[in-house]
Design a protein around this motif. Sequence first.
Motif, PDB file in Angstrom:
ATOM      1  N   TYR A  32       0.858  -1.200   0.000  1.00  0.00           N
ATOM      2  CA  TYR A  32       0.000   0.000   0.000  1.00  0.00           C
ATOM      3  C   TYR A  32       0.889   1.243   0.000  1.00  0.00           C
ATOM      4  O   TYR A  32       0.936   1.987   0.996  1.00  0.00           O
ATOM      5  CB  TYR A  32      -0.921  -0.002   1.220  1.00  0.00           C
ATOM      6  N   ASP A  44      -3.973   5.012  -0.163  1.00  0.00           N
ATOM      7  CA  ASP A  44      -4.181   3.559  -0.129  1.00  0.00           C
ATOM      8  C   ASP A  44      -4.727   3.110   1.222  1.00  0.00           C
ATOM      9  O   ASP A  44      -5.505   2.162   1.298  1.00  0.00           O
ATOM     10  CB  ASP A  44      -2.867   2.823  -0.402  1.00  0.00           C
ATOM     11  N   LEU A  45      -4.273   3.785   2.257  1.00  0.00           N
ATOM     12  CA  LEU A  45      -4.728   3.500   3.607  1.00  0.00           C
ATOM     13  C   LEU A  45      -5.336   4.745   4.215  1.00  0.00           C
ATOM     14  O   LEU A  45      -4.969   5.868   3.861  1.00  0.00           O
ATOM     15  CB  LEU A  45      -3.552   3.024   4.479  1.00  0.00           C
ATOM     16  N   ARG A  46      -6.260   4.549   5.148  1.00  0.00           N
ATOM     17  CA  ARG A  46      -6.857   5.674   5.848  1.00  0.00           C
ATOM     18  C   ARG A  46      -7.059   5.318   7.314  1.00  0.00           C
ATOM     19  O   ARG A  46      -6.989   4.134   7.687  1.00  0.00           O
ATOM     20  CB  ARG A  46      -8.167   6.102   5.188  1.00  0.00           C
ATOM     21  N   ASP A  99      -8.108   1.717   9.199  1.00  0.00           N
ATOM     22  CA  ASP A  99      -7.795   0.491   8.465  1.00  0.00           C
ATOM     23  C   ASP A  99      -6.928  -0.429   9.329  1.00  0.00           C
ATOM     24  O   ASP A  99      -6.096   0.042  10.118  1.00  0.00           O
ATOM     25  CB  ASP A  99      -7.041   0.800   7.171  1.00  0.00           C
ATOM     26  N   LEU A 151      -4.740  -4.163   8.666  1.00  0.00           N
ATOM     27  CA  LEU A 151      -4.322  -5.123   7.657  1.00  0.00           C
ATOM     28  C   LEU A 151      -4.022  -6.482   8.282  1.00  0.00           C
ATOM     29  O   LEU A 151      -3.315  -6.575   9.285  1.00  0.00           O
ATOM     30  CB  LEU A 151      -3.077  -4.617   6.930  1.00  0.00           C
ATOM     31  N   LYS A 202      -7.264  -5.835   3.886  1.00  0.00           N
ATOM     32  CA  LYS A 202      -7.942  -5.012   4.891  1.00  0.00           C
ATOM     33  C   LYS A 202      -9.027  -5.816   5.607  1.00  0.00           C
ATOM     34  O   LYS A 202     -10.087  -6.092   5.050  1.00  0.00           O
ATOM     35  CB  LYS A 202      -8.542  -3.772   4.241  1.00  0.00           C
ATOM     36  N   TYR A 248     -10.211  -4.595   8.471  1.00  0.00           N
ATOM     37  CA  TYR A 248     -11.031  -3.454   8.897  1.00  0.00           C
ATOM     38  C   TYR A 248     -10.816  -2.325   7.905  1.00  0.00           C
ATOM     39  O   TYR A 248      -9.691  -2.047   7.497  1.00  0.00           O
ATOM     40  CB  TYR A 248     -10.660  -2.993  10.304  1.00  0.00           C
ATOM     41  N   ARG A 249     -11.902  -1.668   7.527  1.00  0.00           N
ATOM     42  CA  ARG A 249     -11.851  -0.516   6.628  1.00  0.00           C
ATOM     43  C   ARG A 249     -12.457   0.689   7.335  1.00  0.00           C
ATOM     44  O   ARG A 249     -13.636   0.674   7.682  1.00  0.00           O
ATOM     45  CB  ARG A 249     -12.628  -0.783   5.337  1.00  0.00           C
ATOM     46  N   GLY A 250     -11.626   1.688   7.587  1.00  0.00           N
ATOM     47  CA  GLY A 250     -12.127   2.882   8.268  1.00  0.00           C
ATOM     48  C   GLY A 250     -12.740   2.594   9.618  1.00  0.00           C
ATOM     49  O   GLY A 250     -13.663   3.278  10.050  1.00  0.00           O
ATOM     50  N   ASN A 283     -14.625  -5.785   7.829  1.00  0.00           N
ATOM     51  CA  ASN A 283     -14.867  -6.255   6.476  1.00  0.00           C
ATOM     52  C   ASN A 283     -15.660  -7.561   6.592  1.00  0.00           C
ATOM     53  O   ASN A 283     -15.092  -8.640   6.721  1.00  0.00           O
ATOM     54  CB  ASN A 283     -13.531  -6.485   5.757  1.00  0.00           C
TER      55      ASN A 283
END
Length: 543
Positions: A80, A85-87, A90, A92, A158, A160-162, A166
């Motif tokens: 990434y 790409d990441l926020r 997130d 991984l 990911k 977890y997203r934000g 997921n």
Amino acid sequence: MARSRLDPVAYELIHSRLLHTAREMAVILKRSSHSPIIREMEDFSCAIFAPGGESVAQDERIPAQLGAMSLAVETCIAQYPEPGDLRPGDALLLNHPYMGCMHTPDLNLIMPVFSDGSVVGWAGSTAHHVDLGGPTPGTLAPHHRELYAEGLIFPPIKLYRGGEENDDLFRMIAANVRDPRGLVADLRAQHASCLTGTRALLQTMERHGSGQVRAAFSEILDRTARRTRAALADLEDGEAVRTGHLDDDGLGSDPVPIQVRITKAGDELEVDFTGSTAQVDGALNVPWASTRACVAYLIRTMVGLDIPTNDGLLAPVSITCPTGTILNPRFPAAVSVRHNTCQVVADTLIRTASDLWPGRAVASSSVTFFGLQIGSRSPRTGETAVLMEVVGGGTGAHDRGRGIDGVDTYMSNVALLPVEVAETEYSVRILRSELVEDSAGPGQLPGGLGICREYQILDVPQIATLYCEQAIDEHRPQGAEGGAAAQPTRVTILGPDGQVVSKASKLSTSLAPGSVIRVETSGGGGYGPASAGGATSPMACSG
């Protein structure tokens, strides 16, 4: 420039806070996890990393994960690389042994820490999960021939997203493992640990300023490197070579050689594994991250525990390890039982260092690392459950004292599975758990004693997979400075009628109710010549 402006008091406060953060992350993970392998046996580690992925603070629980987790973070950065790409929020997930990780059951959860729109650090945890799918309950097995047999494989992805789960990925994982409830709960515990680390790192930056904390990251690494170099400079220059052996390749081969050459000059050290066997057909190959961790363990033992654990430890060290060997295999060689090899590597490193620096000589410890997985059933819920156990042995004696009885030695630091937990969570009974009399090597100072444990299968047929080392007399733990070797490890499987059905040290088989698995692990080697009459005959626990 920034480092020159770092106030010494601020540095100590920041460093202490980072170390405390890693320990706090570990407490959160241990107390919120579901599976005994994490909450009881403590097979996990937590750490804080600099923006570039370097480890700057690690909770010291499992030496096998020293010097390894930062490679997983570097893989995340490579996967990434672009802004956006990441926020924030997130997280991984990754476990790919050929992408900076160790073996598939060790799941890494890595979170970027954001401040003012940029990554200012990382919080990460790695934990062993009892099952990640594959043909064998518990995923690990010495007879696996390629990585594809060793459960789910994750490049950085990911989970977890934000800050949100997921859901698709969670459902996919749960559908492919034997204990979905436990694995999902443990992943959430890892996430809670990383959230704790993220919050603590941001609070540290709010208190001291982002620039000061970044400067502290660099100073932590530099100071550790300087102190490591100074400790190495105090040791005598020279070179030593040793060869250790695995009992076999996991498939019943002849003994497998591991060669170590250590060369020390000034304040630098070279560790060369050239001469070790080519990668093997079974699952005892070691991915690069774990080989690097073995060397980090050696450095840790040589320079002293007062030097912090971070990537600065390896700055004065070069490692030579040809590709295609057992310690640096080519994809997709199987690696699930790599820790047994790591234990032999650790002992061979210690033996080599003892030759090079006799004043620091120590006798060999047990590297049996008896691993046991039983595809069982929960007596409480009736659901599928996987028992995972690790049984240690005795440590080697040294000039300051005898060996320690019944511990998980060298690269490992896992606790025994409590009897009450085993009998509550799984359809097994622990018939015996005791030290093995006379298993240690005699000497002026004797080694530590090994452990005897017996597991009885209850209620239904269950698939058991086991593996260990030092079941060959020639490979038993050696003494130092005239001390004697310890006794080898013995594994016995008894049928429901009490008759011996196997003495194999590596196997996977279905066992009927009433069957018993008995292990008697090796002790540690003795130090110094034994006094007259000091040697005793071996006595193992009896059935």
